[in-house]
Each structure stands twice: as structure tokens, then as C-alpha cells.
Design a protein around this motif. Structure first.
Motif: not given
Ligand SMILES: *[C@@H]1O[C@H](CO)[C@@H](O)[C@H](O)[C@H]1NC(C)=O
Ligand SMILES: *[C@@H]1O[C@H](CO)[C@@H](O)[C@H](O)[C@H]1NC(C)=O
Ligand SMILES: *[C@@H]1O[C@H](CO)[C@@H](O)[C@H](O)[C@H]1NC(C)=O
Ligand SMILES: *[C@@H]1O[C@H](CO)[C@@H](O)[C@H](O)[C@H]1NC(C)=O
Ligand SMILES: *[C@@H]1O[C@H](CO)[C@@H](O)[C@H](O)[C@H]1NC(C)=O
Length: 476
Positions: A231, A233-234
Motif C-alpha cells: 500500500n 504507505s510503503f
Molecule cells: C498500509 O498498511 C499498513 C500495515 O499493513 C496499515 O497499518 C496502513 O493503515 C495501510 N495504509 C493504507 C493507506 O492503506
């Protein structure tokens, strides 16, 4: 069903048909290519393989040599074809133009244009072998030039000439914007190559495997980043270019693009000669499973087949021919277990998992996948024993040769099975082979030895020790 309801549906159906035929004509997808390797003793015929290629929606195929049976089977199909010129003949083709012309006459012209050959790829990853540095590297570009001249002399203008390199042609690949070729090859090999590719409007063909990058460093690279499923955030932000990356493949390709730019050839187009994900592997290998392989290849097709093309962050919209590795699991490839499990298809022709290379199938329409069973490193003990495969059972000569090899590597590998040793009995070739394979593999696995022995050996989690005969094993 009452008739009036059918009638009411009719206009909608017509609209839907019209829409989907427009979509198809509009060329919103470009079928992906696939590598068709033949290092298996149980693979279907060329004709059946070509039928299978078409059934999975491939638009192009790459073969590792100019195999006449395969080329005959491809004649008259719409499949675009890439043929590789073997590494061994590069020096002669590079030094003698008439030998290059003779190669074209022998392997291309009998099949062209009935076979839609589009690329001749001279050599396979030759820069990955320093043993070829003096004997072959200097002749690469001259061989490509000689083949190109032969094509022009024969008025063949729709076949481009290139070669394929692995990612190890780069000395720096991270961050992508810092990408640079290795200093031992940048000037003597890469610069003249890029000049040739630029002049002939050909492509730089790269073998790019996010799997290999991730598997060698799973603690610092996220698996979902390698599988196109991370996703946002990575995402990775490259401070040099200020570009944002959503996946590892884009990062790798842009490192190559940056390296080309650094030599002044940022306009040379790129093609992905090989990429993919193994559907299985050895017990001590990580992440090689059907779940990951299907996820990688389905997402790859979705990205790469879309038109207009997505390209990469550094080259948005760039069109890139892409060849997935590979068509079949090939049981005769040496090395770790993953080497024999890159196929979309099992040798008998059944798919390892559904994937449609035409790009038309939406991701959500695929059936769900078995859960991944080895995305974490296996921590238990492993032994390597005689596997008693189909070939092994009927061939004592081969088992004897493998046993002799394992015992011949020294370091007391076979002391245990000598007369009087704790594992001498039962005094059978199979029992002795198991002991020797395990003993050899435990000693040399850190140095890269694999548990294969031409398909005679197999890993097991079950301790084969018996009585006073102890099989050694290192924990992973
Ligand atoms: C992305 O994944 C992380 C860990 O799995 C999660 O905490 C986070 O809410 C997610 N962010 C989005 C934008 O979906
Ligand atoms: C090139 O190869 C041709 C065909 O084998 C041979 O007749 C010729 O002598 C070779 N030329 C050189 C310079 O080796
Ligand atoms: C290539 O040639 C150089 C210079 O003659 C030599 O130092 C090097 O060992 C050679 N490399 C190989 C792989 O033969
Ligand atoms: C047995 O194995 C040997 C060595 O690998 C091979 O040369 C031979 O053809 C095999 N024979 C049979 C019957 O498979
Ligand atoms: C095998 O024996 C040689 C010579 O005694 C030694 O140098 C080497 O380290 C040994 N290899 C292993 C894997 O134990």
C-alpha cells in the motif's frame, strides 16, 4: 423466463457487445511475451507448446536457440518471436562477418517471414560471467553489427538486434537515480552497445527479477513491495530524482535507465527479457510458492499490458516489450529448486495457476489462491537424500555416478558408509547414495552446493538416521 423481460435486456446486451468490441479494437491491451525454455525431459511437443502459448494469451515468445522444430511450429502464427544466438558462437560471429551472414542464412531465412521474428538476441547474460571477459565480451558488439549488416543486406528491416543482460551489469542500482554500470564494462562494452542500440533503434533487454532481490534480502525489502501489492504507505521516495516508487520492478528498471542516461544514452528504449516468480523451491528457500508467483505475474500483466502504457516513474508512458520467465517448469535445470519451478505451466500442460497474458482479464476475476506456505524462512533441520525419481529408479549407472561424485569431494564425506562404518549396512546403492548426498550437501551447502544430483536427490524434514547410523544436519 417471460419473454418481455428478455426483450428488455436486448438493448443492454447490444450495447455491451458494442462496448467490448470497441475496447478490443481500441487496443487497450498489448499481450505479454513468454520465455519458452526446453531444459526438461518431460515437455510437450513444439506444436502442442505453441497451442498452449496461444491458449494463455501470449503475444510473443522468446526461445533460447534457433530450434528448427519450434520455429516450424511457430510459422503462420501471429506470435512475435525472439531468437537467441548462443554465447559460444559470439567470438566467431564477431570476428568473421561471413560467419554471421551464414548464421542468418541457416537459422533465420528458412523461417522468415512465415515466423514473425522481431528480435535476434546475441548472447544470454554474458556480462555475468567474468570467465568470458577476454574470450567473448570484446566480440559482442562486433557480432551484433555483423548480424545487423547481414539483415540489411538481405533487406530484412523488421528484425532488431540486441543482447540480454542481468541486473549485475550495474555496479550501483540503489537509489534508482544513482544507477550506474559496472566500471569494468561501462566503457569497453556498454558504451559501444548503447551506440549500436541507439543507431538501430533497438532495445536494451534486461533480465529483472524482484524475486531474487527480495529473496537475498527479505529482512530489508517488503515482500508486498516486490509483489506489486504494497500500500502507498510503503512507497519509496528517491531523493535523487524526487520520484516515488510503488514496487521493486520499477525501481530496478529505472536504475538501468539512469545508468544508460549516465553514459549519454537516456533515449535507448528498454525491454524486459526475463522476469517472473518461482512457484516452488527447496525447503530452505523462501517465498517460492504458487500464491506469490500468481500474484506477481498477474499484477505484472495488468501493469505491462495496459495501453496507454504505464511505463516507469522515470519513463512514464514508455512501451516495453516484456517476456515472463517461463512457460514450463524445467526439470533438468541445475541449481537450487527454484530453478526448476519458474513455469506458468507444469510439464503436462496444466497451469500452475491461472494467468491471462492478454491483459484482458481483470485481477478480481481470478479464483482465490492457496495461502503461501513459505513466506518466512524455514527454521527446522533439513536432510538431503536419494529421491528415487522416475529416472533414478531405472538407472543404477546414474546413481552410482552421483554417489562417486559426492564421495569424491573429500573431507571424509563417505567415511560412514565404508565397510565397518555405522552406515555401511544396508549395503545397497540407494542407501549409500542417500548417506553420501546428505553428507556432501551438509558440508558444502554454505559454499553453494545444491541438493539435486541431476534429479536423484530430494530434501526432507524427516531425519533419515537409523540405529547407530547418524545423518548430520545443520539447522538453518
Ligand atoms: C498500509 O498498511 C499498513 C500495515 O499493513 C496499515 O497499518 C496502513 O493503515 C495501510 N495504509 C493504507 C493507506 O492503506
Ligand atoms: C570467415 O569464415 C569463412 C567461412 O567459414 C572462411 O572461408 C574465411 O576464411 C573466414 N575469414 C577469416 C578472416 O577468418
Ligand atoms: C584477461 O586478460 C587479462 C590481461 O591479459 C588478464 O589479466 C586476465 O587474467 C584475463 N582474464 C581471464 C578470465 O582470462
Ligand atoms: C543412465 O544414466 C546415465 C548417466 O546419467 C545415462 O548416460 C544413461 O543414458 C541412462 N540410462 C537410462 C536407461 O536412462
Ligand atoms: C575440506 O577439507 C579441506 C582440506 O582439509 C579444507 O581446507 C576445507 O575447509 C574443507 N571443507 C569443508 C567444507 O569442510
Amino acid at each position: 423466463m417471460p419473454r418481455h423481460r428478455e426483450m428488455a435486456l436486448l438493448p443492454l446486451l447490444i450495447l455491451l457487445c458494442l462496448f467490448s468490441s470497441l475496447a478490443a479494437k481500441g487496443g487497450r491491451f498489448a499481450r505479454l511475451g513468454i520465455n519458452y525454455g526446453t531444459l526438461g525431459d518431460d515437455l510437450p511437443s513444439a506444436a502442442r507448446s505453441v497451442a498452449l502459448l496461444r491458449s494463455i494469451g501470449a503475444g510473443a515468445v522468446k526461445i533460447y536457440d534457433a530450434n528448427p522444430a519450434i520455429l516450424r511450429a511457430l510459422a503462420g502464427t501471429r506470435l512475435r518471436v525472439s531468437i537467441m544466438v548462443p554465447n559460444e558462437i559470439i567470438p566467431s560471429l564477431g570476428t568473421n562477418a561471413s560467419l554471421a551472414d551464414a548464421w542468418v542464412a541457416a537459422y533465420l531465412t528458412p523461417f522468415y517471414p512465415a515466423v514473425r521474428v522481431r528480435y535476434l538476441l546475441v548472447g544470454n547474460e554474458i556480462l555475468s560471467y567474468t570467465s568470458l571477459a577476454n574470450s567473448t565480451w570484446p566480440f559482442l558488439v562486433p557480432a551484433m553489427v555483423n548480424i545487423h549488416r547481414s539483415l540489411i543486406a538481405r533487406s530484412i528491416r523488421d528484425v532488431k538486434v540486441s543482447t540480454t543482460f542481468a541486473m549485475d551489469a550495474l555496479g550501483i542500482s540503489f537509489p534508482p537515480s544513482a544507477g550506474a554500470f559496472r566500471s569494468d564494462i561501462a566503457e569497453p562494452v556498454i558504451r559501444p552497445l548503447l551506440r549500436f542500440l541507439h543507431k538501430t533503434r533497438s532495445y536494451y533487454f534486461v533480465d529483472a527479477y524482484p524475486y531474487l532481490a527480495w529473496a537475498s534480502n527479505p529482512s530489508s525489502i517488503r515482500l508486498d513491495y516486490a509483489l506489486f501489492t504494497a500500500n502507498s504507505s510503503f512507497n519509496y521516495f528517491d531523493p535523487g530524482s524526487k520520484l516515488t516508487y510503488t514496487n521493486l520492478l520499477d525501481q530496478m528498471l529505472d536504475a538501468v535507465a539512469a545508468a544508460m542516461g549516465r553514459l549519454g544514452f537516456g533515449d535507448v528504449r528498454m525491454a524486459v527479457a526475463e522476469t517472473g516468480w518461482p512457484n516452488a523451491g527447496d525447503l530452505d528457500q523462501i517465498g517460492a510458492n504458487v500464491h506469490n508467483a500468481a500474484t506477481y505475474n498477474r499484477n505484472l500483466v495488468q501493469r505491462m499490458a495496459a495501453r496507454p502504457a504505464a511505463g516507469t516513474p522515470a519513463r512514464p508512458g514508455a512501451l516495453m516489450p516484456v517476456f515472463i520467465f517461463s512457460l514450463y517448469n524445467e526439470n533438468q535445470k541445475p541449481g537450487p529448486g527454484t530453478e526448476r519451478h519458474w513455469g506458468l505451466l507444469y510439464p503436462h500442460g496444466k497451469m500452475a495457476y491461472d494467468v491471462d497474458l492478454s491483459g484482458r482479464r481483470p485481477l478480481a476475476s481470478y479464483p482465490s489462491l492457496p495461502p503461501p506456505e513459505n513466506n518466512e524462512p524455514y527454521k527446522g533441520r533439513i536432510w538431503c537424500v536419494f529421491g528415487g525419481g522416475r529416472r533414478a529408479a531405472s538407472n543404477a549407472t546414474a546413481v552410482g555416478a552421483a554417489l562417486a561424485y559426492a564421495c569424491g569431494q573429500g573431507n571424509g564425506t563417505c567415511d560412514g558408509i565404508r565397510p565397518g562404518g555405522p552406515c555401511h549396512k544396508p549395503n545397497t546403492i540407494v542407501s549409500h547414495a542417500s548417506y553420501a548426498f546428505n553428507s556432501y550437501w551438509q558440508l558444502f551447502r554454505r559454499a553453494g552446493a545444491t541438493c539435486f544430483f541431476d534429479g536423484l536427490a530430494l530434501q526432507t524434514k524427516t531425519d533419515p538416521s537409523y540405529g547407530s547410523c547418524k545423518y548430520r544436519s545443520l539447522a538453518n
